[in-house]
Design an enzyme around this catalytic site. Sequence first.
Site, PDB file in Angstrom:
ATOM      1  N   LYS A  11       0.709  -1.110   0.038  1.00 22.78           N
ATOM      2  CA  LYS A  11      -0.122   0.040  -0.103  1.00 22.78           C
ATOM      3  C   LYS A  11       0.879   1.361   0.008  1.00 22.78           C
ATOM      4  O   LYS A  11       2.110   1.132   0.055  1.00 22.78           O
ATOM      5  CB  LYS A  11      -0.802  -0.317   1.427  1.00 22.78           C
ATOM      6  N   HIS A 117      -2.312  -5.493   1.571  1.00 22.05           N
ATOM      7  CA  HIS A 117      -3.501  -6.327   1.325  1.00 22.05           C
ATOM      8  C   HIS A 117      -3.140  -7.555   1.103  1.00 22.05           C
ATOM      9  O   HIS A 117      -2.078  -7.826   0.498  1.00 22.05           O
ATOM     10  CB  HIS A 117      -4.354  -5.707   0.324  1.00 22.05           C
TER      11      HIS A 117
HETATM   12  P1  CMP Z   1      -7.481  -4.795   3.531  1.00 24.36           P
HETATM   13  O1  CMP Z   1      -6.752  -6.220   3.694  1.00 24.36           O
HETATM   14  O2  CMP Z   1      -6.786  -4.011   2.232  1.00 24.36           O
HETATM   15  O3  CMP Z   1      -8.731  -5.006   2.969  1.00 24.36           O
HETATM   16  C1  CMP Z   1      -9.843  -4.119   3.216  1.00 24.36           C
HETATM   17  C2  CMP Z   1      -9.456  -3.017   3.907  1.00 24.36           C
HETATM   18  O4  CMP Z   1     -10.317  -2.072   4.697  1.00 24.36           O
HETATM   19  C3  CMP Z   1      -8.409  -3.481   5.436  1.00 24.36           C
HETATM   20  O5  CMP Z   1      -7.346  -3.850   4.753  1.00 24.36           O
HETATM   21  C4  CMP Z   1      -8.268  -2.043   5.900  1.00 24.36           C
HETATM   22  O6  CMP Z   1      -7.394  -1.345   5.385  1.00 24.36           O
HETATM   23  C5  CMP Z   1      -9.700  -1.442   5.984  1.00 24.36           C
HETATM   24  N1  CMP Z   1     -10.535  -1.731   6.874  1.00 24.36           N
HETATM   25  C6  CMP Z   1     -10.997  -2.965   7.325  1.00 24.36           C
HETATM   26  N2  CMP Z   1     -11.727  -2.899   8.347  1.00 24.36           N
HETATM   27  C7  CMP Z   1     -11.645  -1.636   8.834  1.00 24.36           C
HETATM   28  C8  CMP Z   1     -12.198  -0.777  10.130  1.00 24.36           C
HETATM   29  N3  CMP Z   1     -12.996  -1.506  10.805  1.00 24.36           N
HETATM   30  N4  CMP Z   1     -11.831   0.531  10.045  1.00 24.36           N
HETATM   31  C9  CMP Z   1     -11.187   1.036   8.917  1.00 24.36           C
HETATM   32  N5  CMP Z   1     -10.469   0.355   7.994  1.00 24.36           N
HETATM   33  C10 CMP Z   1     -10.633  -0.791   7.827  1.00 24.36           C
END
Ligand code: CMP
Length: 139
Positions: A11, A117
Amino acid sequence: MAGNKTLTILKPDVVEQNAIGPVLTQITAHDFRIRAMRYTKLSDEQARGFYEIHKDKSFFENLIKFMTSGPVVLAILEKDNAVEDFRKLIGPTDSTKAEQGTIRHSYGTDIERNAVHGSDSDENAERECNFFFSYSERY
Ligand code: CMP
């Protein structure tokens, strides 16, 4: 049977820390093979499409803002049991809860700025790999 590929995104916070090299080194040291890779900046449309499953969540707009704030590295990683093994290597979504030795512990800040991710299921890995890469870009 567990699938053998997962989609990762290094990221904008990883790129900002100039940590693409060490993160890829850690990934390949854990026996993931890179089958496709691209350094790019996500458009608003790409980010919204990729994270469509979260579109009704309260954090969605912040997520899109962060993911389009700077360049990222997209990659398809291959290994037996790829999804689960990669999620172990990166640690939980909330970086503040990640154990020492995980990528999110080293490079993440919190639940929003969480460095990398990783696909959360084989079905999503398939969708996510296809979202960013055509078959002619995979080696
Ligand atoms: P990622 O693995 O990229 O998949 C979805 C993304 O949403 C996650 O990582 C976080 O960056 C974001 N995310 C998931 N849950 C939350 C949350 N409760 N609050 C803020 N960001 C979140």
